[in-house]
Design an enzyme around this catalytic site. Structure first.
Site, mmCIF file in Angstrom:
data_model
loop_
_atom_site.group_PDB
_atom_site.id
_atom_site.type_symbol
_atom_site.label_atom_id
_atom_site.label_comp_id
_atom_site.label_asym_id
_atom_site.label_seq_id
_atom_site.Cartn_x
_atom_site.Cartn_y
_atom_site.Cartn_z
ATOM 1 C CE LYS A 120 1.680 11.095 -2.499
ATOM 2 N NZ LYS A 120 0.582 10.187 -2.808
ATOM 3 C CD GLN A 142 -2.613 9.386 -1.180
ATOM 4 O OE1 GLN A 142 -1.925 10.263 -1.682
ATOM 5 N NE2 GLN A 142 -2.110 8.198 -0.873
ATOM 6 C CG ASP A 157 -0.089 8.167 -8.219
ATOM 7 O OD1 ASP A 157 1.079 8.243 -7.794
ATOM 8 O OD2 ASP A 157 -1.095 8.216 -7.484
#
Ligand code: NAD
Length: 281
Positions: free
Chosen positions: A52, A96, A119
């Site tokens: 990322k 995460q 997300d």
């Protein structure tokens, strides 16, 4: 032989398009930032987080990875999220997953400002998807839809079958397909006679997490088969679909690796840029 839904090529095209949007923002003096929070030392998460950061660098997105120790408390994690919510350098915040077991994932995700939730896992963004409103859409489902559209796979009025009902893939991809006017069937581990469902599918999405689970006899000739699975077998990454056999039956097929996985990070970049564009408006 099926047409390949080539995630690598599609992701490269997407990154080029995003570069153009970054240039336009830069011309207005606007910078874009992403904060990634990693708790603990899960090896797969380390790789994802590194990829990322690399994608951010490629596009000129300012990114910081904040690494917290395994024993971080819920309070400490949420205090960090609060700080990042207030920090104007960051248009996007990503925690995460999976978090260590002692932490409350849902509460942590809820703590992120919905507009910074790149997300798309915040309950507000999930709710918007469910009610057909504009919100942040989760990256993997968004990437799947992007692939189908990029390949001009007809969706409206078609039978779509999704295998897997997780909050991060199965359910949101089913919603996206429904919003595209597919007739959607959502299958899962308790589904009776799974193959009877999958054989009707014009679009078949496999998000199970079992190597080569979808076999050729489960696929309708000409169907578009999207393989979301990432499974490690003898050190090799394989999908949920028996690729060699299914590509002879399907009309379209996404490979693993080089399929959906490649799109996911691109969509994260798009969500982050979109957050900055929204803020600029
Ligand atoms: P999950 O474990 O949360 O969900 C798996 C789903 O499969 C469940 O809903 C379960 O009901 C269903 N299932 C299990 N056994 C089944 C059976 N025998 N018949 C029918 N359904 C069955 O997994 P997830 O997080 O949704 O991920 C699914 C797969 O996709 C995993 O391999 C994961 O690594 C991969 N994944 C890939 C990406 C990407 O970027 N490519 C992103 C997320 C997840």
């Amino acid at each position: 032989m099926a047409i390949l839904l080539d995630g690598k090529a599609m992701a490269a095209q997407l990154m080029a398009d995003l570069q153009g949007r970054m240039d336009a923002l830069r011309a207005q003096g606007i910078s874009v930032g992403l904060a990634v929070v990693l708790v603990g030392d899960d090896p797969a998460s380390q790789v994802y987080v590194r990829n990322k950061a690399k994608a951010c660098q490629e596009l000129g997105i300012y990114s910081e990875t904040i690494r917290l120790p395994q024993e971080t408390t819920q309070q400490e994690l949420e205090a960090l999220i609060d700080r990042l919510n207030q920090d104007d350098r960051f248009d996007g915040i990503l925690v995460q997953l999976p978090l260590p077991r002692h932490l409350n994932e849902a509460a942590a995700l809820r703590r992120i400002l919905a507009e910074k939730d790149v997300d798309g896992f915040h309950i507000e963004n999930a709710g918007k998807l469910f009610t057909g409103q504009n919100g942040v859409v989760a990256c993997t489902p968004k990437g799947i839809l992007h692939m189908l559209k990029a390949a001009n796979v007809p969706l409206s009025g078609k039978e779509a079958v999704v295998i897997g009902r997780s909050n991060i893939v199965g359910k949101p991809v089913a919603m996206l397909l429904l919003n595209e006017n597919c007739t959607v069937t959502l299958c899962h581990s308790r589904t009776a006679d799974l193959a009877a469902h999958t054989r009707r599918a014009d679009i078949l999405v496999a998000a199970v997490g079992r190597p080569r689970f979808v076999t050729a006899d489960m696929v309708k000739p000409g169907a578009a088969v999207v393989d979301v699975g990432i499974n490690r077998v003898d050190g090799k990454v394989v999908g949920d679909v028996d690729f060699e056999a299914v590509e002879r039956v399907a009309g379209y097929i996404s490979p693993v690796p080089g399929g959906v996985g490649k799109m996911t990070i691109g969509m994260l970049m798009e969500n982050t840029i979109e957050a900055a564009e929204r803020k600029a408006r």
